[in-house]
Write an enzyme that holds these catalytic residues in place. Structure first.
Site, mmCIF file in Angstrom:
data_model
loop_
_atom_site.group_PDB
_atom_site.id
_atom_site.type_symbol
_atom_site.label_atom_id
_atom_site.label_comp_id
_atom_site.label_asym_id
_atom_site.label_seq_id
_atom_site.Cartn_x
_atom_site.Cartn_y
_atom_site.Cartn_z
ATOM 1 N N LYS A 51 39.690 31.960 36.443
ATOM 2 C CA LYS A 51 39.614 33.381 36.120
ATOM 3 C C LYS A 51 38.720 33.564 34.901
ATOM 4 O O LYS A 51 39.059 33.155 33.790
ATOM 5 C CB LYS A 51 41.000 33.956 35.841
ATOM 6 C CG LYS A 51 40.983 35.469 35.567
ATOM 7 C CD LYS A 51 42.390 36.014 35.452
ATOM 8 C CE LYS A 51 42.379 37.531 35.264
ATOM 9 N NZ LYS A 51 43.742 38.104 35.177
ATOM 10 N N GLY A 96 38.011 37.154 43.932
ATOM 11 C CA GLY A 96 38.543 38.390 43.384
ATOM 12 C C GLY A 96 37.645 38.893 42.276
ATOM 13 O O GLY A 96 36.957 38.112 41.614
ATOM 14 N N ALA A 106 37.064 45.100 36.944
ATOM 15 C CA ALA A 106 36.215 45.636 35.882
ATOM 16 C C ALA A 106 35.975 44.625 34.766
ATOM 17 O O ALA A 106 34.908 44.612 34.158
ATOM 18 C CB ALA A 106 36.852 46.903 35.316
ATOM 19 N N TYR A 107 36.951 43.761 34.510
ATOM 20 C CA TYR A 107 36.824 42.864 33.364
ATOM 21 C C TYR A 107 37.140 41.419 33.694
ATOM 22 O O TYR A 107 37.392 40.621 32.786
ATOM 23 C CB TYR A 107 37.713 43.353 32.211
ATOM 24 C CG TYR A 107 37.232 44.658 31.656
ATOM 25 C CD1 TYR A 107 36.208 44.698 30.718
ATOM 26 C CD2 TYR A 107 37.761 45.864 32.108
ATOM 27 C CE1 TYR A 107 35.725 45.906 30.232
ATOM 28 C CE2 TYR A 107 37.287 47.071 31.626
ATOM 29 C CZ TYR A 107 36.265 47.086 30.681
ATOM 30 O OH TYR A 107 35.790 48.277 30.216
ATOM 31 N N ASP A 145 36.483 38.076 36.879
ATOM 32 C CA ASP A 145 36.102 37.552 38.184
ATOM 33 C C ASP A 145 36.910 36.283 38.407
ATOM 34 O O ASP A 145 37.147 35.512 37.467
ATOM 35 C CB ASP A 145 34.606 37.215 38.232
ATOM 36 C CG ASP A 145 33.739 38.463 38.121
ATOM 37 O OD1 ASP A 145 33.646 39.191 39.119
ATOM 38 O OD2 ASP A 145 33.174 38.708 37.042
ATOM 39 N N VAL A 146 37.339 36.073 39.661
ATOM 40 C CA VAL A 146 38.165 34.910 39.970
ATOM 41 C C VAL A 146 37.490 34.086 41.053
ATOM 42 O O VAL A 146 37.013 34.624 42.060
ATOM 43 C CB VAL A 146 39.577 35.325 40.420
ATOM 44 C CG1 VAL A 146 40.430 34.091 40.705
ATOM 45 C CG2 VAL A 146 40.240 36.176 39.360
ATOM 46 N N ASP A 194 52.172 45.786 33.814
ATOM 47 C CA ASP A 194 51.465 46.073 35.069
ATOM 48 C C ASP A 194 52.158 45.371 36.236
ATOM 49 O O ASP A 194 51.513 44.729 37.057
ATOM 50 C CB ASP A 194 50.001 45.653 34.985
ATOM 51 C CG ASP A 194 49.159 46.234 36.130
ATOM 52 O OD1 ASP A 194 49.599 47.236 36.730
ATOM 53 O OD2 ASP A 194 48.084 45.688 36.414
#
Length: 469
Positions: free
Chosen positions: A49, A27, A30-31, A33-34, A140
């Protein structure tokens, strides 16, 4: 081939690679990465993460630590974070999420059963109730941030936009609160979900150096190690708009009133010393699930924005499709009004004080279609449940705890046990979410929100007027 990662530091950090075997990236946003990884000590699959934004990392860590005992919140095993490096969170790995379930259920002969729907709803409500009872606003909530384990347990994830509106570790007064922690804070009662006080992160000199196993929240002597630098939310939140940054295994993979039950929310907090903190930002969440007050620019809100998102999610589970799939913030409001009717002082006294209320003028919707038309194949009790959440006046929205006691969820057919839930397939590596779903910050000086409307926009003395047919 995957696009290059924003940071490959995770592969060069020996404290991580000696404990975890890192596999592919699953995954990106913008801020963050996984990565999928394996813990070397016991071969357990985890998600790593890597968060490239300081504030987002601090919020996610603090929220997950506070909620670490809630079975319906994703587990944070440990994290690595040194000065001048990205934070790396080690989270439990979950294969799929509610958005995948909704997509697959469309192809099932009879869709989701009543018992399945109720069980998913109950689990979501338990997770949200734990957040709100710990004064955490997720900000969210959406189907792709509701992860599902192989054994049918649903877990809230992706807390990068979350805010803790009271001092962490506050003491709650309600005897029924199951996820409460206590720390030596001095007390003054704050009642009602509409009256949560905002508290920013606590400053820490000399940078942050924290790694290794989590510090238990009930160990007050070690609590100071977990405080983070203070930021002005209004200035910084635009840097963590993760509507397109949900990450698999923490979020998901998607690139791009009167006070109800007035005694329900009553907390002990510091004696008014936190009254003057930077305002919240309205630019949070994902457009399709964003509350009207946010769309109108409110910076004074609380857990009620999560409750609106819940209403959108529950409607989506019931109809197997999004309720308000707006392609811009203006369109989003127009879709809401076309179903629920116009927002006015009659339905929400005080709405005219919202920052952008007098800037945007919508044509009167004489005959809103109503939720009944959108949920035409659903029962009266199901529609009523959604109505209790999709209320314009935030003070009129039912709390998660109220809904857990709702008639609909407590009568036959009852929620099925997790073992009887049908689990959707694993995440696809392809991007399936439309960019329009992901939302983003509004800019009233930009034409981006108006491109789809053509001649229906007219200029007024105070802003603009939009006529929807």
């Amino acid at each position: 081939m995957d696009p290059p990662s924003k940071s490959w530091s995770i592969h060069t950090r020996k404290e991580i690679t000696t404990k975890y075997q890192i596999f592919n990236r699953i995954g990106a946003g913008a801020y963050s990465d996984v990565y999928k990884a394996r813990r070397r000590s016991d071969s357990v699959t985890v998600a790593l993460k890597e968060i490239h934004d300081y504030q987002s990392a601090s919020r996610e860590i603090e929220a997950l630590q506070t909620l670490q005992h809630c079975p319906n919140v994703v587990v944070l095993h440990e994290y690595f974070w040194r000065e001048d490096e990205d934070a790396v969170l080690v989270l439990e790995y979950l294969d799929t999420d509610l958005s995948c379930l909704i997509k697959e259920a469309k192809n099932w002969e009879n869709g989701l059963s009543f018992g399945e729907i109720k069980k998913w709803m109950v689990q979501i409500l338990c997770g949200v109730d734990a957040c709100h009872r710990n004064s955490i606003v997720h900000r969210d909530l959406k189907p792709s941030n509701l992860l599902i384990s192989n054994d049918g347990i649903l877990k809230l994830a992706d807390f990068g936009q979350a805010r803790i509106l009271l001092a962490p570790g506050f003491v709650a007064n309600d005897n029924q609160q199951p996820y409460v922690q206590s720390t030596p804070y001095q007390a003054a009662t704050v009642a009602g979900p509409s009256h949560f006080k905002h508290i920013s992160d606590v400053s820490s000199e000399g940078g942050l150096f924290v790694e290794g196993p989590l510090v238990q929240a009930d160990r007050p002597g070690e609590l100071d190690e977990l405080r983070f630098k203070s930021f002005d939310d209004t200035d910084k939140d635009s840097n963590i708009q993760d509507g397109d940054t949900s990450c698999l295994a923490t979020g998901t993979m998607s690139n791009v009133e009167e006070d109800l039950l007035p005694g329900t929310y009553s907390y002990d907090v510091d004696d008014g010393e936190h009254d003057c903190y930077p305002p919240l930002t309205s630019c949070v969440g994902t457009r399709w699930y964003r509350a009207p007050e946010l769309l109108y620019g409110s910076m004074n809100y609380g857990p009620e924005i999560d409750l609106w998102s819940l209403g959108c999610i529950f409607a989506e589970v019931l109809r197997l499709g999004p309720l308000f799939p707006g392609n811009s913030d203006i369109d989003q409001l127009g879709r809401i009004f076309s179903i629920l009717g116009n927002l006015s002082e009659e339905v929400w006294p005080g709405c005219a004080d919202l920052p952008d209320y007098k800037i945007m003028s919508f044509g009167k919707v004489d005959k809103p279609s109503g939720l009944e038309a959108c949920l035409s194949n659903r029962s009266t009790d199901e529609i009523l449940l959604v109505k209790k959440l999709l209320c314009f006046d935030p003070a009129g929205r039912a709390t998660a705890m109220e809904l857990l006691h709702d008639k609909y969820l407590n009568e036959d057919p009852l929620p099925v046990p997790p073992s009887e839930l049908r689990i959707p397939s694993k995440h696809s590596s392809e991007v399936e979410d439309s960019p329009d779903e992901l939302g983003g910050c509004r800019d009233l000086n930009s034409d981006s929100d108006f491109d789809d409307f053509g001649p229906t926009i007219s200029t007024t003395d105070h802003g603009f007027s939009i006529q929807f047919s």
